[in-house]
Design an enzyme around this catalytic site. Structure first.
Site, mmCIF file in Angstrom:
data_model
loop_
_atom_site.group_PDB
_atom_site.id
_atom_site.type_symbol
_atom_site.label_atom_id
_atom_site.label_comp_id
_atom_site.label_asym_id
_atom_site.label_seq_id
_atom_site.Cartn_x
_atom_site.Cartn_y
_atom_site.Cartn_z
ATOM 1 N N ASP A 127 1.118 -1.222 -0.110
ATOM 2 C CA ASP A 127 -0.064 0.061 -0.030
ATOM 3 C C ASP A 127 0.822 1.149 -0.116
ATOM 4 O O ASP A 127 1.651 1.593 1.073
ATOM 5 C CB ASP A 127 -0.705 -0.062 1.373
ATOM 6 C CG ASP A 127 -1.826 1.134 1.331
ATOM 7 O OD1 ASP A 127 -1.685 2.311 0.521
ATOM 8 O OD2 ASP A 127 -2.931 1.134 2.016
ATOM 9 N N ASN B 242 3.010 6.665 -9.550
ATOM 10 C CA ASN B 242 1.777 6.692 -10.440
ATOM 11 C C ASN B 242 0.754 6.425 -9.810
ATOM 12 O O ASN B 242 -0.545 6.712 -10.358
ATOM 13 C CB ASN B 242 2.262 5.511 -11.449
ATOM 14 C CG ASN B 242 1.030 5.636 -12.280
ATOM 15 O OD1 ASN B 242 0.840 6.394 -13.266
ATOM 16 N ND2 ASN B 242 0.394 4.189 -12.393
ATOM 17 N N TYR C 157 -9.762 16.669 -6.644
ATOM 18 C CA TYR C 157 -8.790 15.842 -7.502
ATOM 19 C C TYR C 157 -7.767 16.618 -8.121
ATOM 20 O O TYR C 157 -6.581 16.447 -7.929
ATOM 21 C CB TYR C 157 -9.412 14.942 -8.537
ATOM 22 C CG TYR C 157 -8.524 14.029 -9.453
ATOM 23 C CD1 TYR C 157 -7.906 12.855 -9.033
ATOM 24 C CD2 TYR C 157 -8.355 14.624 -10.585
ATOM 25 C CE1 TYR C 157 -7.127 12.273 -10.145
ATOM 26 C CE2 TYR C 157 -7.601 14.040 -11.838
ATOM 27 C CZ TYR C 157 -7.083 12.822 -11.294
ATOM 28 O OH TYR C 157 -6.055 11.954 -12.398
ATOM 29 N N LYS D 212 -3.544 17.009 -7.756
ATOM 30 C CA LYS D 212 -2.694 16.894 -8.938
ATOM 31 C C LYS D 212 -1.801 18.119 -9.072
ATOM 32 O O LYS D 212 -0.527 18.225 -9.446
ATOM 33 C CB LYS D 212 -3.422 16.610 -10.157
ATOM 34 C CG LYS D 212 -4.091 15.121 -10.249
ATOM 35 C CD LYS D 212 -2.963 14.054 -10.100
ATOM 36 C CE LYS D 212 -3.571 12.560 -10.094
ATOM 37 N NZ LYS D 212 -2.524 11.765 -10.256
ATOM 38 N N THR E 243 -8.277 3.832 -19.315
ATOM 39 C CA THR E 243 -7.916 3.135 -18.398
ATOM 40 C C THR E 243 -9.107 2.645 -17.635
ATOM 41 O O THR E 243 -10.147 3.235 -17.642
ATOM 42 C CB THR E 243 -6.876 3.407 -17.376
ATOM 43 O OG1 THR E 243 -7.514 4.717 -16.792
ATOM 44 C CG2 THR E 243 -5.598 4.124 -18.164
HETATM 45 N N1 LIG Z 1 -6.636 7.524 -16.992
HETATM 46 C C1 LIG Z 1 -6.800 8.871 -16.960
HETATM 47 O O1 LIG Z 1 -7.684 9.465 -17.625
HETATM 48 C C2 LIG Z 1 -5.855 9.634 -16.247
HETATM 49 C C3 LIG Z 1 -5.622 10.790 -16.526
HETATM 50 C C4 LIG Z 1 -4.817 12.036 -15.843
HETATM 51 C C5 LIG Z 1 -4.095 11.276 -14.682
HETATM 52 N N2 LIG Z 1 -4.281 10.216 -14.155
HETATM 53 C C6 LIG Z 1 -3.456 9.409 -13.375
HETATM 54 O O2 LIG Z 1 -2.628 8.515 -13.878
HETATM 55 C C7 LIG Z 1 -2.205 7.547 -12.632
HETATM 56 C C8 LIG Z 1 -2.662 6.076 -13.342
HETATM 57 O O3 LIG Z 1 -3.982 5.965 -13.381
HETATM 58 P P1 LIG Z 1 -4.867 4.765 -14.395
HETATM 59 O O4 LIG Z 1 -5.663 5.905 -15.218
HETATM 60 O O5 LIG Z 1 -3.757 4.011 -14.756
HETATM 61 O O6 LIG Z 1 -5.824 4.337 -12.957
HETATM 62 P P2 LIG Z 1 -5.792 2.868 -12.613
HETATM 63 O O7 LIG Z 1 -6.894 2.965 -11.543
HETATM 64 O O8 LIG Z 1 -5.886 2.056 -13.934
HETATM 65 O O9 LIG Z 1 -4.285 2.538 -11.763
HETATM 66 C C9 LIG Z 1 -4.073 3.067 -10.697
HETATM 67 C C10 LIG Z 1 -3.190 2.265 -9.989
HETATM 68 O O10 LIG Z 1 -2.951 2.667 -8.536
HETATM 69 C C11 LIG Z 1 -3.290 1.529 -7.705
HETATM 70 N N3 LIG Z 1 -3.340 1.925 -6.596
HETATM 71 C C12 LIG Z 1 -4.586 2.670 -6.035
HETATM 72 N N4 LIG Z 1 -4.349 2.792 -4.782
HETATM 73 C C13 LIG Z 1 -3.016 2.397 -4.116
HETATM 74 C C14 LIG Z 1 -2.337 2.045 -2.989
HETATM 75 N N5 LIG Z 1 -2.911 2.848 -1.756
HETATM 76 N N6 LIG Z 1 -1.184 1.710 -2.886
HETATM 77 C C15 LIG Z 1 -0.693 1.284 -4.077
HETATM 78 N N7 LIG Z 1 -1.279 1.266 -5.321
HETATM 79 C C16 LIG Z 1 -2.511 1.761 -5.366
HETATM 80 C C17 LIG Z 1 -4.540 0.708 -8.277
HETATM 81 O O11 LIG Z 1 -4.530 -0.660 -7.777
HETATM 82 C C18 LIG Z 1 -3.946 0.897 -9.833
HETATM 83 O O12 LIG Z 1 -3.361 -0.313 -10.285
HETATM 84 C C19 LIG Z 1 -3.011 7.825 -11.480
HETATM 85 O O13 LIG Z 1 -2.206 8.804 -10.777
HETATM 86 C C20 LIG Z 1 -4.274 8.909 -12.233
HETATM 87 O O14 LIG Z 1 -4.618 10.095 -11.305
HETATM 88 C C21 LIG Z 1 -5.158 9.191 -15.146
#
Ligand SMILES: NC(=O)c1ccc[n+]([C@@H]2O[C@H](COP(=O)([O-])OP(=O)(O)OC[C@H]3O[C@@H](n4cnc5c(N)ncnc54)[C@H](O)[C@@H]3O)[C@@H](O)[C@H]2O)c1
Length: 261
Positions: free
Chosen positions: A54, A81, A146, A150, A181
């Protein structure tokens, strides 16, 4: 030879989405990769080593980082990430929700960076890449808290960049727009106006599409690699021009023809 050959990387949040794509690209570019997450990887990348941890738990983060160091002897690249989303107007956001998202999005990057930084200082080398968002570059009406997390990651990153540049350490953010995603799908899954929301998402992206996780991972590879050795404190949008400016207002209307590009 791969662009990350000989480098050791730790990736927090590497089990799915952008993190998983990053693990995949890193291994393909020759890095030794240690990935952690609270869930098992969706499709484990051969050659990467996974741990359950975690990222908000100080002890679990320390144990994971110590394990990578013990196994590889160094850490060259850190990817922060981990993130969750919260699409709620400010007035409807509870204090518990506010605390929860800061305790995850910001705390995880703080703990990960604090665990790795002393080793990078000792090595006098290292690259830290943190996943911020389009929402870390501009205001957005739908997800203000959120957004605030960021923006905080951008502030943290720039400060680390300034403080540690003389020690050979770089810190940058990638700022994805809408990327296909599980996180994105979960924000679209529930609303009644699914089609309108989806249209809005695509229409508000000048490139008129959502991005793929690997497109963000490629940017993370660049920032992790020595190709970007004089780049630090940068905020890199990977968003089909979404953060570059507003488009004509008719673009946002539901009958606007996006055309084929
Ligand atoms: N998908 C989008 O459109 C988007 C846009 C801008 C920014 N982001 C950012 O990109 C990053 C990845 O997002 P994504 O879209 O791949 O989302 P996702 O939910 O598919 O992946 C996030 C990952 O973080 C892990 N996670 C969550 N809480 C956790 C914890 N306490 N400890 C360890 N791992 C943990 C999840 O299990 C998951 O594998 C995030 O920071 C998100 O804010 C995503």
């Amino acid at each position: 030879m791969g662009r990350l050959a000989g480098k050791v990387a730790v990736v927090f949040g590497g089990a799915r989405g952008i993190g998983l794509a990053t693990v995949r690209e890193f291994v393909a570019e020759g890095a030794t990769v240690f990935a952690s997450d609270i869930r098992e990887p969706e499709s484990p990348v051969e050659g990467a080593q996974y741990s359950l941890a975690d990222a908000t738990d100080e002890e679990q983060v320390a144990t994971f980082v110590a394990g990578a160091l013990a196994a590889a002897g160094r850490i060259d690249v850190l990817v922060n990430n981990v993130g969750i989303h919260l699409a709620k107007p400010l007035a409807e956001t509870t204090l518990a929700e506010f605390d929860n998202i800061f305790a995850l999005n910001v705390r995880a990057a703080f703990l990960g960076t604090r665990a790795v930084l002393p080793h990078m200082i000792e090595q006098r080398a290292g690259s830290i890449v943190t996943t911020s968002s389009n929402g870390g570059m501009m205001g957005r009406p739908a997800d203000p808290v959120y957004n605030a997390t960021k923006h905080a990651l951008v502030g943290l990153t720039k400060s680390i960049a300034v403080a540690h540049a003389h020690q050979g350490i770089r810190a940058n953010t990638v700022n994805p727009g809408a990327i296909d995603t599980d996180m994105l799908r979960s924000t679209l899954a529930s609303p009644d106006d699914f089609e309108a929301r989806q249209h809005q998402l695509v229409a508000s992206t000048p490139a008129a599409r959502v991005g793929e996780a690997w497109e963000v991972a490629k940017a993370i590879v660049f920032l992790a690699s020595d190709e970007s050795r004089f780049i630090s404190g940068a905020v890199l949008p990977v968003d089909g021009a979404k953060a570059a400016g507003a488009m004509p207002s008719n673009r946002y209307s539901l009958d606007f023809d996006l055309g084929v590009r």
